[in-house]
Design a protein around this motif. Structure first.
Motif, PDB file in Angstrom:
ATOM      1  N   CYS A 161       0.578  -2.411   4.596  1.00 16.87           N
ATOM      2  CA  CYS A 161      -0.234  -3.564   4.200  1.00 16.87           C
ATOM      3  C   CYS A 161       0.216  -4.057   2.821  1.00 16.87           C
ATOM      4  O   CYS A 161       0.403  -3.265   1.896  1.00 16.87           O
ATOM      5  CB  CYS A 161      -1.711  -3.188   4.138  1.00 16.87           C
ATOM      6  N   CYS A 217      -7.516  -1.108   4.875  1.00 11.52           N
ATOM      7  CA  CYS A 217      -8.524  -0.091   5.196  1.00 11.52           C
ATOM      8  C   CYS A 217      -9.098   0.456   3.893  1.00 11.52           C
ATOM      9  O   CYS A 217      -8.729   0.018   2.800  1.00 11.52           O
ATOM     10  CB  CYS A 217      -7.927   1.021   6.054  1.00 11.52           C
ATOM     11  N   CYS A 251       0.832  -1.206   0.000  1.00  8.19           N
ATOM     12  CA  CYS A 251       0.000   0.000   0.000  1.00  8.19           C
ATOM     13  C   CYS A 251       0.865   1.253   0.000  1.00  8.19           C
ATOM     14  O   CYS A 251       1.915   1.306   0.640  1.00  8.19           O
ATOM     15  CB  CYS A 251      -0.915  -0.010   1.211  1.00  8.19           C
ATOM     16  N   PRO A 255      -5.082   2.618  10.371  1.00  6.86           N
ATOM     17  CA  PRO A 255      -6.311   1.877  10.683  1.00  6.86           C
ATOM     18  C   PRO A 255      -6.104   0.394  10.959  1.00  6.86           C
ATOM     19  O   PRO A 255      -6.710  -0.149  11.898  1.00  6.86           O
ATOM     20  CB  PRO A 255      -7.168   2.086   9.434  1.00  6.86           C
ATOM     21  N   VAL A 256      -5.294  -0.277  10.166  1.00  8.65           N
ATOM     22  CA  VAL A 256      -5.161  -1.729  10.350  1.00  8.65           C
ATOM     23  C   VAL A 256      -4.418  -2.041  11.651  1.00  8.65           C
ATOM     24  O   VAL A 256      -4.751  -2.990  12.358  1.00  8.65           O
ATOM     25  CB  VAL A 256      -4.487  -2.365   9.114  1.00  8.65           C
ATOM     26  N   TYR A 293      -0.107   4.212   1.129  1.00  4.83           N
ATOM     27  CA  TYR A 293      -0.747   5.260   1.926  1.00  4.83           C
ATOM     28  C   TYR A 293      -0.305   5.439   3.373  1.00  4.83           C
ATOM     29  O   TYR A 293      -0.416   6.527   3.891  1.00  4.83           O
ATOM     30  CB  TYR A 293      -2.265   5.091   1.889  1.00  4.83           C
ATOM     31  N   CYS A 294       0.091   4.391   4.080  1.00  9.08           N
ATOM     32  CA  CYS A 294       0.515   4.678   5.459  1.00  9.08           C
ATOM     33  C   CYS A 294       1.569   3.699   5.935  1.00  9.08           C
ATOM     34  O   CYS A 294       1.825   2.683   5.300  1.00  9.08           O
ATOM     35  CB  CYS A 294      -0.673   4.780   6.428  1.00  9.08           C
TER      36      CYS A 294
HETATM   37 FE1  SF4 Z   1      -2.819   1.210   3.417  1.00 13.77          FE
HETATM   38 FE2  SF4 Z   1      -4.816   1.357   5.160  1.00 13.77          FE
HETATM   39 FE3  SF4 Z   1      -2.976  -0.545   5.384  1.00 13.77          FE
HETATM   40 FE4  SF4 Z   1      -2.360   1.971   5.930  1.00 13.77          FE
HETATM   41  S1  SF4 Z   1      -3.809   0.692   7.044  1.00 13.77           S
HETATM   42  S2  SF4 Z   1      -1.132   0.545   4.718  1.00 13.77           S
HETATM   43  S3  SF4 Z   1      -3.589   3.075   4.421  1.00 13.77           S
HETATM   44  S4  SF4 Z   1      -4.429  -0.324   3.704  1.00 13.77           S
END
Ligand code: SF4
Length: 690
Positions: free
Chosen positions: A22, A49, A15, A184-185, A17-18
């Motif tokens: 993930c 997420c 991912c 979030p995860v 995004y953060c």
């Molecule tokens: Fe991506 Fe959401 Fe996982 Fe962060 S928690 S890595 S934004 S999928």
């Protein structure tokens, strides 16, 4: 005409995004993204997420830049051009600036959205090819104070253990982190552990966000007073004799100085300054002392203050005092924001170290890189992001090359940055879309997002993971590593990388922290947590056998609270404006706002106002207000909520339209120059109903 590829393809990626990192499979048909399917990621299992699952439309957005562009001298407008013409211009201007002003007239800003290999190449371009240490990355805007706090005390600027350790801890303390929306995860794993394992959770924050609502104990300190309550809890633990003397004697230096420094932090003083009651502070101390394993997590609610490094240090001091290092399910967990905040610094895009935090000031280290890179390297530490903007104002910095970074919407004090960007002689912006910063550029280079390239990212738990190419670069865009190489070779670099794996091999050969990292060992869903020994043994848990100082011991680093400056508390600006992330969006939204469904959830920015303040000003949901600070203003609708208290406001930072950094000012963390985004005083004026 190209034949449309109708075959379904499944590609493993990470991912974008953060910092949770993930991993999942992305199913594509040509450029069409069919679905995201979590398989069994080492950090996320089968979870993602909403961003990881649904926020990929930006890859095919009409906002993507498909060609290099240069600013036409006559019209001052951009025109599309070829790679050759863009590179010709860069070569000519680079050579001119280097000849007239020397290498330190250049500065480079790398991105935590790009891969580790790209971060390494950006600093190599700055150091080997141009000859300057003026290289930094956007972790300067968020997480550098956390790294400073850990370097001062335990020697490694990374999470002590893994996300699995957080889940296993008896007590988790979360300071200044809106975890449910920002990570979030990871938050889900804490929620599960709290529900099913009886894990205790303490949250300290200004805002009663979801994790605060779920906490077993919620602390609401006055703004910018975290070091006080942390030190007061530590002092009380000492007074009660609940500290771990045996651990300290064996593993920690400087105990006497720490004891002396803590003495002034009495419960009475802490209650008066933080507003947290004496009984609550005793309860926190009790829970820490009674828990066999404690993890402390923190994020930008701590770091983005004038004392961000000191608060991070106080957290680490408290863990040392209570023996919460060197064991599973204990330790310090700065939660890295962007997907590759950890890696951007790990791989050397910072002004004082090469890859793996090897100091540029260390002669032996420098000699090693000089031999490998066949060059003479600069000796002095370079400028950080904050100093770069200052140097442009002062006229000493002539050329700025930004990769994947929208400085004008992310640095504090947007108006001041805009003046600098207008002034710099030569500005290159390399990005996937025409960012607000790119609008000031002389040359814009079209880059590729993660789905169009190969490389690695490092998540918040120091886990290095591979991403694979799901589709070709759009139009004439190229992966960042290829672009950096083209520029390096125009300047005499003689680089011959054919694949990012060759970059990683070079890093491994030069960097003890990554000695055993190779693409083979990272194949598919395999991952490695640094430090990685030459034989490939990695480190899910740091500090197993001591701390990375010459004597193997950690050290207490006493820190004192410093009162926020008068300017921030006086005059017409009597309200405190906090800021942070929304679950659905990333940064200022350039990527996530491209997904229609996600955009529909949060179409505009807003400000949260407490019921008391709403009554005082006659505000209700949707009332438009103007927020003013000494540095700028923003117009936003109001959301009335008891998540915020009294004269405190909260505004998401995910907006290009009304960005919060129009209001933030020049104040920075004393040790690292990270902007104090969380110390904003504003006024509020009612404008009318929306
Ligand atoms: Fe991506 Fe959401 Fe996982 Fe962060 S928690 S890595 S934004 S999928």
């Amino acid at each position: 005409a190209a034949v449309r590829d109708l075959r379904n393809k499944r590609t493993k990626t990470v991912c974008t995004y953060c910092g949770v990192g993930c991993s999942f499979d992305v199913w594509t048909q040509g450029r069409h993204i069919l679905k995201i399917e979590p398989a069994d990621g080492p950090a996320n299992g089968i979870s993602t997420c909403v961003k990881g699952k649904f926020s990929w439309d930006f890859v095919n957005s009409k906002e993507r830049i498909r060609h290099p562009m240069i600013r036409d001298e006559k019209t001052n407008e951009f025109r599309k051009t070829t790679w050759k013409e863009a590179l010709d211009l860069i070569e000519q201007r680079f050579k001119q600036i280097k000849q007239n002003h020397g290498p330190d007239a250049f500065a480079f800003i790398a991105s935590s959205k790009c891969t580790n290999e790209e971060s390494y190449l950006m600093q190599k371009l700055a150091r080997q090819v141009i000859g300057t240490n003026n290289i930094d990355n956007c972790s300067r805007y968020c997480q550098t104070p956390a790294t400073m706090g850990l370097n001062r005390t335990v020697g490694y600027g990374g999470d002590s253990g893994s996300i699995a350790d957080i889940e296993q801890a008896e007590l988790v303390i979360i300071v200044g982190s809106n975890t449910c929306e920002s990570h979030p995860v990871l938050a889900t794993r804490i929620k599960r552990s709290q529900k099913h394992r009886g894990q205790k959770v303490i949250v300290a924050d200004l805002r009663r966000h979801e994790m605060a609502e779920r906490a077993d104990l919620f602390l609401h300190p006055q703004p910018s007073t975290d070091p006080i309550w942390l030190n007061a809890v530590a002092n009380y633990i000492l007074q009660q004799g609940w500290h771990k003397q045996e651990f300290i004697d064996r593993w920690v230096d400087n105990f006497d100085a720490q004891r002396e420094s803590l003495a002034q932090y009495t419960l009475e003083f802490a209650e008066e300054r933080t507003g947290i009651s004496r009984d609550t502070l005793i309860q926190v101390a009790n829970w820490i002392a009674q828990s066999k394993t404690v993890c402390i997590l923190w994020a930008m609610g701590v770091t983005q203050h004038c004392g961000g490094s000191d608060t991070s240090t106080a957290i680490s001091n408290l863990l040392l005092l209570t023996g919460n290092y060197m064991r599973p399910a204990t330790g310090a967990y700065p939660l890295r924001g962007h997907n590759n905040v950890q890696g951007a610094s790990d791989f050397g895009s910072i002004p004082n170290v090469y890859s793996g935090y090897q100091k540029v000031a260390d002669e032996k280290v420098r000699a090693k890189f000089e031999a490998a890179w066949q060059c003479t390297l600069p000796v002095q530490d370079g400028l950080d992001n904050h100093e770069m903007i200052r140097a442009i104002h002062e006229g000493t910095l002539k050329c700025l090359y930004l990769k994947g970074e929208d400085t004008i919407t992310s640095d504090a004090n947007a108006n001041d940055v805009a003046v600098a960007l207008k002034q710099v002689d030569f500005l290159i912006v390399q990005d996937i879309s025409l960012s607000e910063t790119a609008k000031f550029a002389h040359v814009v280079l079209p880059a590729s997002p993660s789905l169009e390239k190969e490389g690695t990212f490092t998540n918040t738990e120091r886990r290095i993971q591979r991403l694979y190419r799901a589709m070709k670069p759009l139009g004439f865009s190229k992966p960042d590593w290829e672009i950096i190489q083209l520029i390096a070779n125009r300047m005499g670099g003689k680089w011959k990388y054919k694949h990012p794996s060759e970059v990683m091999d070079e890093v491994a050969a030069l960097t003890p922290l990554f000695a055993g990292v190779s693409y083979e060992r990272l194949e598919g869903y395999k991952s490695l947590q640094w430090p990685v020994a030459r034989d490939g043994t990695d480190s899910p848990y740091l500090f197993k056998d001591g701390f990375p100082f010459p004597d193997g011991k950690a050290r207490f680093h006493p820190v004192n609270w410093v009162e926020p400056s008068e300017e921030q508390r006086n005059g017409e600006f009597t309200l405190h404006l906090n800021n942070g992330r929304l679950l659905e969006h990333f940064e200022q939204g350039a990527m996530t706002y491209q997904s229609e469904g996600i955009r529909a959830l949060t179409p505009t920015n807003f400000v949260e106002v407490s019921p008391e303040l709403a009554a005082e000003h006659g505000l209700s949901d949707g009332t438009m207000v103007e927020l003013r600070s000494p540095y700028g203003k923003a117009k936003v609708p109001v959301v009335v909520t008891s998540r915020v208290q009294g004269r405190e406001l909260y505004m998401p930072l995910n907006s290009i339209d009304q960005p919060v950094n129009r209001l933030t000012g020049p104040h920075v963390d004393r040790a690292t120059h990270t902007p104090a985004y969380k110390e904003i005083a504003v006024s509020l004026t009612k404008l009318g109903e929306q």
